[in-house]
Design a protein around this motif. Structure first.
Motif, mmCIF file in Angstrom:
data_model
loop_
_atom_site.group_PDB
_atom_site.id
_atom_site.type_symbol
_atom_site.label_atom_id
_atom_site.label_comp_id
_atom_site.label_asym_id
_atom_site.label_seq_id
_atom_site.Cartn_x
_atom_site.Cartn_y
_atom_site.Cartn_z
ATOM 1 N N ILE A 7 0.866 -1.187 0.000
ATOM 2 C CA ILE A 7 0.000 0.000 0.000
ATOM 3 C C ILE A 7 0.900 1.234 0.000
ATOM 4 O O ILE A 7 1.652 1.468 0.949
ATOM 5 C CB ILE A 7 -0.915 0.017 1.241
ATOM 6 C CG1 ILE A 7 -1.771 -1.258 1.283
ATOM 7 C CG2 ILE A 7 -1.807 1.251 1.235
ATOM 8 C CD1 ILE A 7 -2.655 -1.357 2.518
ATOM 9 N N LYS A 15 -3.513 5.827 3.857
ATOM 10 C CA LYS A 15 -2.933 4.487 3.711
ATOM 11 C C LYS A 15 -3.027 3.685 4.995
ATOM 12 O O LYS A 15 -3.472 2.541 5.007
ATOM 13 C CB LYS A 15 -1.448 4.571 3.310
ATOM 14 C CG LYS A 15 -1.179 5.217 1.980
ATOM 15 C CD LYS A 15 0.291 5.168 1.627
ATOM 16 C CE LYS A 15 1.223 5.526 2.760
ATOM 17 N NZ LYS A 15 0.957 6.838 3.370
ATOM 18 N N SER A 16 -2.578 4.259 6.099
ATOM 19 C CA SER A 16 -2.542 3.523 7.360
ATOM 20 C C SER A 16 -3.941 3.297 7.917
ATOM 21 O O SER A 16 -4.212 2.263 8.524
ATOM 22 C CB SER A 16 -1.671 4.258 8.381
ATOM 23 O OG SER A 16 -0.325 4.258 7.955
ATOM 24 N N PHE A 19 -5.114 0.398 5.970
ATOM 25 C CA PHE A 19 -4.438 -0.814 6.436
ATOM 26 C C PHE A 19 -5.018 -1.284 7.763
ATOM 27 O O PHE A 19 -5.269 -2.466 7.976
ATOM 28 C CB PHE A 19 -2.939 -0.555 6.580
ATOM 29 C CG PHE A 19 -2.174 -1.714 7.162
ATOM 30 C CD1 PHE A 19 -1.748 -2.757 6.359
ATOM 31 C CD2 PHE A 19 -1.890 -1.773 8.522
ATOM 32 C CE1 PHE A 19 -1.062 -3.836 6.892
ATOM 33 C CE2 PHE A 19 -1.202 -2.840 9.064
ATOM 34 C CZ PHE A 19 -0.780 -3.872 8.249
ATOM 35 N N ALA A 28 -0.829 -0.187 12.507
ATOM 36 C CA ALA A 28 -0.188 0.952 11.856
ATOM 37 C C ALA A 28 -0.700 2.223 12.508
ATOM 38 O O ALA A 28 -1.891 2.436 12.617
ATOM 39 C CB ALA A 28 -0.522 0.948 10.363
ATOM 40 N N THR A 37 4.416 6.276 9.627
ATOM 41 C CA THR A 37 4.696 4.856 9.449
ATOM 42 C C THR A 37 6.185 4.721 9.159
ATOM 43 O O THR A 37 6.644 5.077 8.088
ATOM 44 C CB THR A 37 3.884 4.283 8.274
ATOM 45 O OG1 THR A 37 2.529 4.686 8.427
ATOM 46 C CG2 THR A 37 3.969 2.779 8.235
ATOM 47 N N ASP A 73 1.845 -2.121 4.567
ATOM 48 C CA ASP A 73 1.644 -0.671 4.657
ATOM 49 C C ASP A 73 3.013 -0.005 4.657
ATOM 50 O O ASP A 73 3.798 -0.173 5.590
ATOM 51 C CB ASP A 73 0.867 -0.334 5.938
ATOM 52 C CG ASP A 73 0.649 1.166 6.094
ATOM 53 O OD1 ASP A 73 0.559 1.857 5.071
ATOM 54 O OD2 ASP A 73 0.585 1.632 7.249
#
Length: 364
Positions: A7, A15-16, A19, A28, A37, A73
Motif C-alpha cells: 500500500i 494508507k494507514s 491498512f 499501523a 509509518t 503498509d
C-alpha cells in the motif's frame, strides 16, 4: 506460497487508516503528519468468498479456513524520494519486495488533514509517486545495462539476452513511461527478476469522503479515466467508513453498510481486486474436519497446486479427483457428484480451475 500487495501513496492520504481497517487492528499508527509509518506493517487478511461457506454446509465440514492475502503498509513517499528525500530509498526498497502495488489516492477535501503538496489533486499525486518509482528504476537499470552491454560485446550469451530485455525498458523509463509498458508477455518472467518497481501491476484506491462512498466523486472519476488509459484497476472506498465497519460486530456490518447504500465493504472490494490483480484463483478441499480455500496463480498445474498444501503432495503426485464447485453443490457433495459422473480423475498436466474441489492422490 505467499502473495502480497504494497500500500503506497503520499503522506496523509489514508494508507494507514485503510491498512488498519483491512487488518482490523491498530498496528499501523494513523496520525496526521508525514512519515508516521516508519517500518512497513504487514497484515494477512481473509479473501471473502461465499463459496467456502456453501461447500462447508454441503460437505458438513466442522470449520472453514479461508485463503488469505498479505498487505504491506509502506510509509508515504514524497517528491524526491528516489534521491533520498523524506525517508527515501528505505521505502523504495520495501516496495521492491511486493507483488503488486495498491496506490491510495486522496480524493476527499478536508481542511483539518494536511496535504503534503498543499492541495487535493489525485492525478498529480499519482504522477508524483510513479515518477519517483520510475526514477528509482532508471537509476537501478542503467548501471546494470552498462555492465551487461560490456559483457555482451565480449560474446557472453546471457548478457546479450539481458541487454535485449533491458534496452527497451530503459528507453521507456527515459521517455517517462513505466517499465510495464515495455515488457512483452514472453519476457514477463525474466523481467520479474529485475525487481522493477514500475513493472508491478497497479490498483488505484480512491479514498473519498463518506457521502461519496457509494458513487464516487469528481476526483475519483478522474482517477478512473487514468486507470482505464493505463489498463490499471480502481476501487472507491471511504477509509473513514471502513474504519467504523472494522469496529462493528460481524453481524452488524451488513445493516450498517446497507444504510449507507453500500452492498459490500470497500475493503472486500480492495481484497478481491488485489487477488484478481495478481492473477490468482482459488481451489477448495472439503472434508468432515474442514472446508478450506487455497490460493494459486492462474494456469497452475495440479502437482504444483498440490504443493501449496504440502511439498510431499507434489513430489509423490499420482492424480487428483476434481469436481467443479457448481457440480459439488448441485449433487449435494462428493458422493452425489461421483454418482452423477461429475467427478473426473486428472493427471500431471491438468490446469486447476477457479472453484475446483480437489482431492489429491499421492505416494511418498
Amino acid at each position: 506460497m505467499g502473495f502480497n500487495c504494497g500500500i503506497v501513496g503520499l503522506p496523509n492520504v489514508g494508507k494507514s487508516t485503510l491498512f488498519n481497517a483491512l487488518t482490523a487492528t491498530a498496528a499501523a499508527q494513523a496520525a496526521n503528519y508525514p512519515f508516521c509509518t516508519i517500518e512497513p506493517n504487514v497484515g494477512r487478511v481473509a479473501v471473502p468468498d461465499p463459496r467456502l461457506d456453501t461447500l462447508a454446509r454441503v460437505g458438513k465440514s466442522a470449520k472453514t479456513v479461508p485463503t488469505s492475502l498479505e498487505f504491506v503498509d509502506i510509509a508515504g513517499l514524497v517528491r524526491g524520494a528516489s534521491k533520498g528525500e523524506g525517508l527515501g530509498n528505505q521505502f523504495l526498497a520495501n516496495i521492491r519486495e511486493v507483488d503488486a502495488i495498491v496506490h491510495v489516492l486522496r480524493c476527499f477535501e478536508d481542511s483539518d488533514v494536511t496535504h503534503v503538496e498543499g492541495s487535493v489533486d489525485p492525478i498529480r499525486d499519482a504522477e508524483t509517486v510513479e515518477t519517483e518509482l520510475m526514477l528509482a528504476d532508471l537509476e537501478s537499470l542503467e548501471k546494470r545495462l552498462l555492465a551487461a552491454q560490456k559483457k555482451a560485446r565480449g560474446g557472453d550469451k546471457e548478457s546479450t539476452a539481458q541487454v535485449a530485455l533491458m534496452e527497451p525498458i530503459v528507453a521507456a523509463l527515459q521517455e517517462g513511461r513505466p517499465a510495464r509498458t515495455a515488457i512483452a508477455p514472453a519476457d514477463a518472467d525474466a523481467a520479474k527478476r529485475l525487481q522493477l518497481l514500475t513493472s508491478k501491476p497497479v490498483l488505484y484506491v480512491c479514498n473519498v469522503e463518506e457521502a461519496a462512498a457509494a458513487s464516487g466523486n469528481a476526483h475519483a472519476a478522474r482517477v478512473a479515466e487514468r486507470a482505464a488509459a493505463e489498463g490499471a484497476r480502481v476501487v472507491i472506498v471511504s477509509a473513514a467508513i471502513e474504519a467504523e465497519v472494522a469496529q462493528l460486530a460481524e453481524a452488524d456490518r451488513g445493516e450498517f453498510l446497507e444504510g449507507l447504500g453500500l452492498h459490500d465493504s470497500g475493503l472486500d472490494r480492495v481484497i478481491r481486486a488485489g487477488y484478481d490483480l495478481l492473477g490468482l484463483v482459488t481451489y477448495f478441499t472439503v472434508g468432515p474436519k474442514e472446508a478450506r480455500a487455497w490460493t494459486i496463480v492462474r494456469g497452475t498445474k495440479a502437482p504444483q497446486a498440490a504443493a501449496v498444501i504440502h511439498n510431499d503432495f507434489e513430489r509423490g503426485f499420482i492424480a487428483c479427483e476434481t469436481i467443479a464447485f457448481t457440480d459439488f453443490v448441485a449433487c449435494n457433495g462428493e458422493v452425489g457428484a461421483k454418482e452423477a459422473g461429475k467427478m473426473k480423475v486428472e493427471g500431471k498436466e491438468y490446469v486447476v480451475r477457479d472453484g475446483d474441489v480437489l482431492l489429491f492422490r499421492f505416494n511418498v
